[in-house]
Design a protein around this motif. Structure first.
Motif, PDB file in Angstrom:
ATOM      1  N   MET A 265       0.828  -1.218  -0.018  1.00 12.61           N
ATOM      2  CA  MET A 265       0.004  -0.027  -0.030  1.00 12.61           C
ATOM      3  C   MET A 265       0.835   1.173   0.003  1.00 12.61           C
ATOM      4  O   MET A 265       0.760   2.221  -0.755  1.00 12.61           O
ATOM      5  CB  MET A 265      -0.900  -0.023   1.210  1.00 12.61           C
ATOM      6  CG  MET A 265      -1.771   1.228   1.359  1.00 12.61           C
ATOM      7  SD  MET A 265      -3.201   1.467   0.088  1.00 12.61           S
ATOM      8  CE  MET A 265      -4.233   0.031   0.851  1.00 12.61           C
ATOM      9  N   ASN A 266       1.887   1.210   0.609  1.00 12.97           N
ATOM     10  CA  ASN A 266       2.959   2.571   0.832  1.00 12.97           C
ATOM     11  C   ASN A 266       3.490   2.461  -0.699  1.00 12.97           C
ATOM     12  O   ASN A 266       3.756   3.697  -0.983  1.00 12.97           O
ATOM     13  CB  ASN A 266       4.129   2.097   1.746  1.00 12.97           C
ATOM     14  CG  ASN A 266       3.421   1.984   3.176  1.00 12.97           C
ATOM     15  OD1 ASN A 266       2.559   2.563   3.619  1.00 12.97           O
ATOM     16  ND2 ASN A 266       4.398   1.441   4.010  1.00 12.97           N
ATOM     17  N   GLU A 267       3.563   1.483  -1.189  1.00 16.72           N
ATOM     18  CA  GLU A 267       4.121   1.984  -2.839  1.00 16.72           C
ATOM     19  C   GLU A 267       2.978   2.431  -3.462  1.00 16.72           C
ATOM     20  O   GLU A 267       3.381   3.242  -4.370  1.00 16.72           O
ATOM     21  CB  GLU A 267       4.502   0.323  -3.511  1.00 16.72           C
ATOM     22  CG  GLU A 267       5.831  -0.417  -3.044  1.00 16.72           C
ATOM     23  CD  GLU A 267       6.262  -1.538  -3.637  1.00 16.72           C
ATOM     24  OE1 GLU A 267       7.282  -1.819  -3.807  1.00 16.72           O
ATOM     25  OE2 GLU A 267       5.201  -2.139  -4.235  1.00 16.72           O
ATOM     26  N   GLY A 268       1.930   1.996  -3.194  1.00 13.65           N
ATOM     27  CA  GLY A 268       0.751   2.614  -3.785  1.00 13.65           C
ATOM     28  C   GLY A 268       0.964   4.322  -3.895  1.00 13.65           C
ATOM     29  O   GLY A 268       0.260   4.962  -4.739  1.00 13.65           O
ATOM     30  N   VAL A 269       0.998   4.691  -2.521  1.00 13.03           N
ATOM     31  CA  VAL A 269       0.819   6.054  -2.162  1.00 13.03           C
ATOM     32  C   VAL A 269       2.192   6.791  -3.108  1.00 13.03           C
ATOM     33  O   VAL A 269       1.950   7.706  -3.410  1.00 13.03           O
ATOM     34  CB  VAL A 269       1.242   6.219  -0.477  1.00 13.03           C
ATOM     35  CG1 VAL A 269       1.361   7.502  -0.239  1.00 13.03           C
ATOM     36  CG2 VAL A 269       0.004   5.453   0.165  1.00 13.03           C
ATOM     37  N   VAL A 312       2.514  -5.024  18.279  1.00 14.69           N
ATOM     38  CA  VAL A 312       3.100  -3.952  18.103  1.00 14.69           C
ATOM     39  C   VAL A 312       3.592  -3.902  16.544  1.00 14.69           C
ATOM     40  O   VAL A 312       3.363  -2.782  15.978  1.00 14.69           O
ATOM     41  CB  VAL A 312       4.171  -3.863  19.000  1.00 14.69           C
ATOM     42  CG1 VAL A 312       5.239  -2.794  18.862  1.00 14.69           C
ATOM     43  CG2 VAL A 312       3.926  -3.947  20.591  1.00 14.69           C
ATOM     44  N   THR A 313       4.169  -4.906  15.984  1.00 17.23           N
ATOM     45  CA  THR A 313       4.618  -4.545  14.598  1.00 17.23           C
ATOM     46  C   THR A 313       3.548  -4.253  13.780  1.00 17.23           C
ATOM     47  O   THR A 313       3.658  -3.209  13.008  1.00 17.23           O
ATOM     48  CB  THR A 313       5.369  -6.074  14.317  1.00 17.23           C
ATOM     49  OG1 THR A 313       6.259  -6.602  15.183  1.00 17.23           O
ATOM     50  CG2 THR A 313       6.131  -5.691  13.017  1.00 17.23           C
ATOM     51  N   LEU A 314       2.542  -5.182  13.737  1.00 17.37           N
ATOM     52  CA  LEU A 314       1.572  -4.701  12.813  1.00 17.37           C
ATOM     53  C   LEU A 314       0.920  -3.509  12.942  1.00 17.37           C
ATOM     54  O   LEU A 314       0.206  -2.777  12.227  1.00 17.37           O
ATOM     55  CB  LEU A 314       0.474  -5.880  12.829  1.00 17.37           C
ATOM     56  CG  LEU A 314      -0.545  -5.932  11.390  1.00 17.37           C
ATOM     57  CD1 LEU A 314       0.304  -5.976  10.062  1.00 17.37           C
ATOM     58  CD2 LEU A 314      -1.330  -7.164  11.535  1.00 17.37           C
ATOM     59  N   THR A 315       0.485  -3.113  14.346  1.00 17.30           N
ATOM     60  CA  THR A 315       0.062  -1.648  14.616  1.00 17.30           C
ATOM     61  C   THR A 315       0.717  -0.600  13.973  1.00 17.30           C
ATOM     62  O   THR A 315       0.029   0.185  13.518  1.00 17.30           O
ATOM     63  CB  THR A 315      -0.128  -1.821  16.238  1.00 17.30           C
ATOM     64  OG1 THR A 315      -0.898  -2.654  16.563  1.00 17.30           O
ATOM     65  CG2 THR A 315      -0.844  -0.261  16.716  1.00 17.30           C
ATOM     66  N   LEU A 316       2.027  -0.588  14.315  1.00 21.49           N
ATOM     67  CA  LEU A 316       2.775   0.491  13.914  1.00 21.49           C
ATOM     68  C   LEU A 316       2.843   0.565  12.397  1.00 21.49           C
ATOM     69  O   LEU A 316       2.865   1.650  11.670  1.00 21.49           O
ATOM     70  CB  LEU A 316       4.203   0.304  14.316  1.00 21.49           C
ATOM     71  CG  LEU A 316       4.598   0.527  15.968  1.00 21.49           C
ATOM     72  CD1 LEU A 316       5.840   0.298  16.423  1.00 21.49           C
ATOM     73  CD2 LEU A 316       3.983   1.908  16.420  1.00 21.49           C
ATOM     74  N   CYS A 317       2.986  -0.710  11.762  1.00 27.71           N
ATOM     75  CA  CYS A 317       2.825  -0.723  10.193  1.00 27.71           C
ATOM     76  C   CYS A 317       1.742  -0.209   9.853  1.00 27.71           C
ATOM     77  O   CYS A 317       1.590   0.602   8.739  1.00 27.71           O
ATOM     78  CB  CYS A 317       3.126  -2.096   9.855  1.00 27.71           C
ATOM     79  SG  CYS A 317       3.359  -2.587   8.082  1.00 27.71           S
ATOM     80  N   ARG A 318       0.343  -0.539  10.393  1.00 29.54           N
ATOM     81  CA  ARG A 318      -1.019   0.006   9.848  1.00 29.54           C
ATOM     82  C   ARG A 318      -0.976   1.253  10.170  1.00 29.54           C
ATOM     83  O   ARG A 318      -1.449   2.190   9.179  1.00 29.54           O
ATOM     84  CB  ARG A 318      -1.910  -0.831  10.408  1.00 29.54           C
ATOM     85  CG  ARG A 318      -3.316  -0.460  10.220  1.00 29.54           C
ATOM     86  CD  ARG A 318      -4.592  -1.063  10.987  1.00 29.54           C
ATOM     87  NE  ARG A 318      -4.439  -0.958  12.394  1.00 29.54           N
ATOM     88  CZ  ARG A 318      -4.702   0.189  13.086  1.00 29.54           C
ATOM     89  NH1 ARG A 318      -5.472   0.953  12.456  1.00 29.54           N
ATOM     90  NH2 ARG A 318      -4.571   0.198  14.258  1.00 29.54           N
ATOM     91  N   LEU A 319      -0.722   1.905  11.264  1.00 30.97           N
ATOM     92  CA  LEU A 319      -0.821   3.378  11.615  1.00 30.97           C
ATOM     93  C   LEU A 319      -0.126   4.303  10.672  1.00 30.97           C
ATOM     94  O   LEU A 319      -0.413   5.235  10.153  1.00 30.97           O
ATOM     95  CB  LEU A 319      -0.641   3.725  12.833  1.00 30.97           C
ATOM     96  CG  LEU A 319      -1.596   3.138  14.107  1.00 30.97           C
ATOM     97  CD1 LEU A 319      -1.389   3.321  15.696  1.00 30.97           C
ATOM     98  CD2 LEU A 319      -2.865   3.810  13.818  1.00 30.97           C
ATOM     99  N   PHE A 320       1.227   3.661  10.441  1.00 31.99           N
ATOM    100  CA  PHE A 320       2.087   4.324   9.599  1.00 31.99           C
ATOM    101  C   PHE A 320       1.565   4.582   7.860  1.00 31.99           C
ATOM    102  O   PHE A 320       1.467   5.591   7.391  1.00 31.99           O
ATOM    103  CB  PHE A 320       3.481   3.843   9.644  1.00 31.99           C
ATOM    104  CG  PHE A 320       4.413   4.676   8.463  1.00 31.99           C
ATOM    105  CD1 PHE A 320       4.846   6.124   8.812  1.00 31.99           C
ATOM    106  CD2 PHE A 320       4.937   4.168   7.251  1.00 31.99           C
ATOM    107  CE1 PHE A 320       5.574   6.625   7.764  1.00 31.99           C
ATOM    108  CE2 PHE A 320       5.601   5.058   6.275  1.00 31.99           C
ATOM    109  CZ  PHE A 320       6.050   6.003   6.471  1.00 31.99           C
ATOM    110  N   THR A 321       0.978   3.412   7.508  1.00 33.88           N
ATOM    111  CA  THR A 321       0.329   3.437   6.287  1.00 33.88           C
ATOM    112  C   THR A 321      -0.672   4.317   5.994  1.00 33.88           C
ATOM    113  O   THR A 321      -0.774   5.075   5.198  1.00 33.88           O
ATOM    114  CB  THR A 321      -0.171   1.961   5.903  1.00 33.88           C
ATOM    115  OG1 THR A 321       0.962   0.958   5.993  1.00 33.88           O
ATOM    116  CG2 THR A 321      -0.563   1.890   4.536  1.00 33.88           C
TER     117      THR A 321
END
Length: 559
Positions: A265-269, A312-321
């Motif tokens: 998704m970040n690539e899409g942004v 923690v990992t996925l939470t930070l990943c999702r919020l940053f996206t």
């Protein structure tokens, strides 16, 4: 006569093969995992005429002193790091001896990565040995194996790129990893496969994780530097995510696949940013694309189980996206211009939407125990850095968005509070106070990062003092009127050069690699004894796997 540099690795391989032949019985080759590719590799280089014509490989860097006790401590430290990049299976009963026997190069990568949680100069032992063995296997031996790829990805995942801004080592190693993925054809769908298989075995899952892990790191680094990725997301990538998620041989596999999807998704942004920069889409079309990505994030969030989404990992990943989707216009450097050369004007409503996920991201970070930051992988540090940059910029009036209300943002998001929390040590005081360029030699990744954050905090405070001193009717302060102590990245403006020289992997503290006085005899082989190249790590792990011997004498030249 000086040896031709172009032949050094050929000579090294030839001497290494001869050493292994002399060291092991012919039927014991399998007990030395590194012997495999090196013993059976071929070379057109001539065999050195005499063993005296070569020099010990340890003479390049000194002689590491390994012991199983320190390795065990580092392995336990790595278990806490692993959730941030769950690439490999590490059973609870796995210990140094079993890993040394079955997965020696992965073990070496684990130990080299975990040293950063203890000291940035830990590379003088395991990090230096990792690079040496990688040269033997990849360059000299021409090895392209899954074991080599997994070890390389582990090392790259925890490489402290933000503390070594001038180093190109991470870029080079990721290129090597990408080459191995291509050579092993992990990025290609096997002809006999259905697109999604109901079950996969452990070996197949290792290949899937290796391919997806390489995509994750390569794509994430390309995003940080606004570069084109060398490993695109394809239908096969999506199918691999689905296969790994459905099989879920490891509890972390489901979280890992969602980390891959959010990175895509970040690539899409980033692709969206290119459309904005080129002015190839009008404002209405851009808004529609953003809405589509919003819907995709909501749909994914609803699909993820509570157990997985709470990590923690996925939470930070999702919020940053989500933050990146809205805040990307402020994270594109240099300032984007349209095709006509006009500076881009940023949509204020889009920035307003970035505030909530950005604050949630920072809240989650400061809620973590400070020791947890030592477990962050390189992409986690990248997300934190981007979030800090975004929060810094939103705290002041924006020339490219005159409607932005920086005062309201500061009232809602107290950026200095977050910086203060991130700069604290375990006792609650400023962790940077006792760290100087001299003591920085023993710094770990967390404390070194605190030094950088403290510089950011000082820049922010100076900017705030200047802003508060200006009369209410004054025009917003232009960045062109600020000196480097109030603007710019501290990594690039020279503020931290005195630290980088001791954090960089090219710095070697002699006291950490040279043998103690009691080892003087072993450090200096008797005159006339033949010196040979040898793979210290392979020899050490053989002993660990066989009998768990504690301390290893690494100097074979005197035997």
């Amino acid at each position: 006569m000086e040896e031709d540099p172009n032949d050094i690795y050929d000579s090294l391989r030839e001497a290494h093969e001869q050493y292994i032949d002399d060291l092991l019985p012919k039927d014991s080759a399998d007990s030395c995992p590194y012997a495999g590719s090196l013993l059976h590799s071929t070379s057109s280089a001539a065999t050195p005429s005499s063993s005296n014509s070569t020099r010990p490989i340890s003479s390049f860097t000194g002689q590491p002193q390994f012991n199983i006790e320190s390795a065990t401590q580092l392995l336990e430290a790595f278990r806490k790091m692993q959730p941030y990049f769950p690439l490999i299976s590490l059973p609870e009963d796995a210990d140094v001896a079993s890993l040394a026997k079955d997965r020696p190069f992965e073990l070496l990568a684990i130990l080299a990565s975990a040293t950063g949680s203890k000291s940035l100069q830990g590379h003088s032992l395991y990090d230096e040995e990792f690079r040496k063995i990688l040269a033997l296997k990849f360059v000299a031996g021409g090895e392209r194996t899954l074991d080599l790829l997994l070890g390389l990805l582990i090392y790259c995942a925890w490489y402290p790129f933000h503390l070594r801004p001038r180093s190109k080592q991470l870029t080079q190693y990721l290129r090597m990893a990408t080459d191995i993925v291509h050579d092993l054809e992990l990025d290609q769908q096997p002809e006999e496969d259905q697109f999604v298989q109901p079950t996969i075995d452990e070996e197949r899952s290792r290949g899937l994780r290796a391919y997806l892990g390489c995509f994750y790191l390569v794509s994430g680094r390309a995003n940080m530097w606004s570069k084109q990725t060398s490993m695109p997301f394809t239908p096969w990538t999506a199918a691999c995510c689905e296969m790994l998620e459905n099989a879920a041989l490891l509890p972390s596999d489901r979280a890992f696949t969602w980390m891959i999807r959010f990175q895509h998704m970040n690539e899409g942004v980033m692709g969206l940013r290119k459309l904005e920069k080129d002015a190839s889409q009008d404002e209405y079309q851009i808004k529609l694309l953003v809405k589509g990505m919003e819907s995709q994030i909501r749909e994914w969030t609803g699909k993820i189980s509570r157990e997985v989404s709470s990590t923690v990992t996925l939470t930070l990943c999702r919020l940053f996206t989500e933050t990146f989707l809205y805040g990307a216009p402020l994270l594109k450097f240099p300032t984007p211009r349209s095709a006509s050369g006009v500076v881009e004007v940023i949509d204020v409503q889009r920035l307003v939407q970035a505030v909530s996920p950005l604050q949630q991201f920072l809240d989650r970070c400061v809620s973590l125990p400070l020791s947890e930051f030592g477990n962050f992988c390189s992409l986690d540090w990248g997300r934190l850095i981007c979030s800090i940059i975004l929060c810094f910029r939103l705290s002041f009036p924006l020339e490219k968005c005159p409607q932005w209300n920086a005062t309201a943002f500061r009232q809602r998001v107290n950026f200095e509070y977050y910086l203060s929390r991130l700069c604290q040590d375990d006792e609650g005081s400023a962790g940077h106070q006792s760290l100087t360029p001299t003591t920085a030699r023993t710094a770990d990744v967390r404390s070194a990062s605190q030094v950088i954050l403290e510089v950011v905090r000082r820049k922010f405070q100076k900017r705030m003092e200047l802003l508060m001193a200006a009369p209410p009717s004054a025009q917003p302060i232009s960045s062109a009127n600020l000196d480097r102590t109030m603007k710019g990245c501290p990594v690039l403006d020279g503020s931290l050069d005195q630290y980088f020289q001791v954090w960089d992997e090219t710095f070697v503290d002699p006291s950490m690699v040279m043998p103690a006085a009691s080892d003087e005899k072993s450090a200096n082989p008797p005159t006339g004894q033949p010196a040979v190249f040898h793979d210290l790590w392979a020899t050490m792990t053989m002993s660990w796997a066989d009998d768990g011997s504690d301390n290893m004498d690494m100097n074979f030249g005197s035997q």
